[in-house]
Design a protein around this motif. Structure first.
Motif, short mmCIF file in Angstrom:
data_model
loop_
_atom_site.label_atom_id
_atom_site.label_comp_id
_atom_site.label_asym_id
_atom_site.label_seq_id
_atom_site.Cartn_x
_atom_site.Cartn_y
_atom_site.Cartn_z
N CYS A 48 52.51 63.55 4.64
CA CYS A 48 53.57 62.54 4.72
C CYS A 48 53.28 61.34 3.82
O CYS A 48 54.20 60.70 3.32
N SER A 49 52.01 61.05 3.62
CA SER A 49 51.68 59.95 2.70
C SER A 49 52.11 60.31 1.28
O SER A 49 52.58 59.44 0.53
N GLY A 50 51.96 61.59 0.93
CA GLY A 50 52.41 62.03 -0.39
C GLY A 50 53.93 61.97 -0.51
O GLY A 50 54.48 61.46 -1.49
N ILE A 51 54.61 62.50 0.51
CA ILE A 51 56.08 62.47 0.50
C ILE A 51 56.57 61.02 0.48
O ILE A 51 57.50 60.67 -0.26
N GLY A 52 55.95 60.19 1.32
CA GLY A 52 56.37 58.80 1.42
C GLY A 52 56.18 58.04 0.13
O GLY A 52 57.03 57.22 -0.26
N THR A 53 55.06 58.27 -0.55
CA THR A 53 54.81 57.59 -1.82
C THR A 53 55.82 58.02 -2.87
O THR A 53 56.30 57.18 -3.67
N ILE A 54 56.18 59.29 -2.88
CA ILE A 54 57.21 59.77 -3.82
C ILE A 54 58.53 59.06 -3.54
O ILE A 54 59.22 58.61 -4.46
N CYS A 55 58.91 58.97 -2.27
CA CYS A 55 60.14 58.26 -1.91
C CYS A 55 60.08 56.80 -2.33
O CYS A 55 61.06 56.24 -2.85
N ILE A 73 61.91 54.22 4.47
CA ILE A 73 62.27 55.64 4.32
C ILE A 73 61.03 56.51 4.52
O ILE A 73 61.09 57.56 5.18
N SER A 74 59.90 56.08 3.97
CA SER A 74 58.66 56.82 4.13
C SER A 74 58.27 56.95 5.61
O SER A 74 57.90 58.03 6.08
N THR A 75 58.39 55.85 6.35
CA THR A 75 58.03 55.86 7.77
C THR A 75 58.98 56.73 8.59
O THR A 75 58.55 57.45 9.51
N VAL A 76 60.27 56.68 8.28
CA VAL A 76 61.24 57.52 8.97
C VAL A 76 60.91 59.00 8.78
O VAL A 76 60.87 59.78 9.74
N ILE A 77 60.67 59.40 7.54
CA ILE A 77 60.36 60.81 7.25
C ILE A 77 59.06 61.22 7.95
O ILE A 77 58.97 62.31 8.53
N SER A 78 58.07 60.33 7.92
CA SER A 78 56.80 60.64 8.57
C SER A 78 56.99 60.84 10.07
O SER A 78 56.43 61.78 10.66
N GLY A 79 57.78 59.98 10.70
CA GLY A 79 58.05 60.12 12.13
C GLY A 79 58.78 61.40 12.47
O GLY A 79 58.54 62.03 13.51
N LEU A 80 59.69 61.82 11.61
CA LEU A 80 60.45 63.05 11.84
C LEU A 80 59.59 64.30 11.71
O LEU A 80 59.89 65.34 12.31
N LEU A 81 58.49 64.21 10.94
CA LEU A 81 57.63 65.37 10.71
C LEU A 81 56.37 65.38 11.58
O LEU A 81 55.61 66.35 11.55
N GLY A 82 56.15 64.29 12.32
CA GLY A 82 54.96 64.24 13.15
C GLY A 82 53.81 63.49 12.52
O GLY A 82 52.64 63.70 12.89
N GLY A 83 54.13 62.58 11.59
CA GLY A 83 53.10 61.78 10.93
C GLY A 83 53.05 60.37 11.47
O GLY A 83 53.74 60.01 12.43
#
Length: 429
Positions: free
Chosen positions: A52-59, A272-282
């Motif tokens: 999620c840190s990788g996905i979040g940084t990309i976002c 946006i990064s935090t939302v995605i992380s929460g949705l995936l279990g991060g």
């Protein structure tokens, strides 16, 4: 002479793939330990947090239009609220709903700042206060770095670990003074040196690497929305906003750009990064001081490198457990050695800001603001003191920044200080 010849790679500059790969790995390894620690402490999966840190940084890079070099990793500010939510509801799934809504709080704050503008930042955050907060960010982490280096994050002195940390630190300092490719990879090369020294001393545990599969997906957890968990976790985002602003101004000072006008986009990217992380279990995410320190020592500011770092984190956390286990096998004192340098550089940039902005300490208000902010913030951070506010706690950096803002507003200005000096980032540009 070598220092003067060192290359500066700007925010929009691009480097070859051959250089971008090790530079990206360097950033990923710098954030790895802290990003893994948070999910371990709250009961979430570390590999999911890395992914999620990788996905979040990309976002984040997309939202900020590739203009702000920053890496997003797990936020320590949410540890206590998440544990409290799990204790109250008996489920990590409900705690994740609080993480998602915390991200929405970031987005809401970003929207409000977008509407009202960022002119208030110049009034609330003069150079003397921003510099003091930068010093707090760096020195406030000194206790963590020292404990990693000398105690190996235990409760007593570990001689072998201290030796490894010292060698790693010396290697980072030596490499950072060299020119060419070596000068841009001092942290990565120092970690490699520390790792090799640690192996014959028995400080490296390979069992986790041996047991981990080469390919595998991390266990995704989805949130179950619970009002109680949301009430415990989401408001903490307001505290992290203060931390975010401090980091953003620190990045601007280091790279020589004024990012005040981009604060809404920066906060939105974090949201946006935090939302995605929460949705995936991060875990909730935030910009990382470790990576700010890496930029300071390497003078490599290219956002291209952060794309590579994020891509590697996504690959390691999301698809290759063995690589994640290998990086996680890096001994604590090795990371402690490089952390001593990285955190110190953030504080040093705060001192540099005081000089470049010609902050006059003959003026009592400047002396009072800097003194109170630095001592209060560093004292609280290094002593792990936080002020309870209802169900929440206010950490040292946020507390000292708020106190500094109040002092800046109420202390009288000298006649020749009616107009605040220009920020050093403007001078650099």
């Amino acid at each position: 002479m070598a220092e003067k010849e060192r290359e500066v790679i700007g925010v929009s500059d691009r480097v070859s793939v051959g250089r971008a790969i090790p530079l990206g790995i360097q950033h990923m390894m710098s954030m790895f330990g802290s990003t893994v620690l948070v999910p371990v402490l709250v009961g979430l999966n570390p590999n999911v947090a890395i992914m999620c840190s990788g996905i979040g940084t990309i976002c984040y890079l997309l939202v900020t239009r590739n203009k702000i070099p920053s890496y997003l990793g797990s936020s320590f500010a949410f540890i206590s609220p998440i544990l409290a939510a799990v204790a109250a509801t008996g489920s990590l799934h409900t705690a994740l709903s609080g993480v998602v809504v915390a991200g929405l709080v970031f987005l809401a704050v970003a929207g409000i700042i977008k509407l009202v503008g960022t002119g208030w930042l110049d009034r609330l955050l003069p150079p003397v206060l921003v510099a003091a907060v930068m010093i707090v960010i760096g020195v406030g982490l000194s206790a963590t770095a020292a404990k990693m280096a000398l105690y190996s994050s235990t409760d007593s002195f570990v001689a072998e670990g201290a030796i490894v940390a010292a060698i790693t630190l010396c290697a980072a300092v030596i490499f950072s003074g060299m020119g060419g490719l070596v000068g841009t990879l001092p942290i990565l090369l120092a970690i490699i040196v520390g790792y090799l020294i640690s192996m014959p001393l028995g400080l490296v545990d390979f069992q986790g690497v041996i047991d981990a599969p080469w390919i595998g997906l991390p266990p995704i957890q989805t949130p179950h929305f619970d009002p109680g968990a949301i009430a415990l976790i989401a408001p903490v985002a307001l505290v992290v906003v203060i931390e975010h602003i401090g980091h953003l101004l620190a990045v601007g000072e280091i790279v020589g750009r004024d990012y005040r006008d981009m604060l809404p986009r920066s906060l939105a990217g974090d949201g946006i990064s935090t939302v995605i992380s929460g949705l995936l279990g991060g875990t909730p995410t935030t910009t990382y001081a470790e990576n700010i320190g890496v930029m300071s020592v390497t003078r490599v500011y290219s956002t291209q490198v952060f794309w590579y770092a994020a891509g590697f984190a996504l690959l390691v956390g999301g698809f290759c457990p063995k690589l994640a286990a290998f990086i996680n096998s890096i001994p604590v004192p090795v990371m402690g050695g490089v952390s001593l340098l990285l955190f110190g550089l953030i504080a040093s940039n705060g001192l540099r800001m005081l000089v470049t902005n010609n902050v006059d300490f003959d003026q009592n208000r400047n002396l009072m603001i800097a003194s109170v902010v630095i001592i209060l913030g560093v004292g609280m951070e290094t002593s792990s003191i936080a002020i309870p506010v209802g169900d929440y706690t206010l950490p040292g950096m946020a507390t000292s920044a708020l106190v500094g803002i109040i002092m800046n507003l109420i202390l009288p200005k000298a006649k020749d200080d009616a107009v605040e000096p220009e920020s050093s980032v403007a001078e650099i540009e």
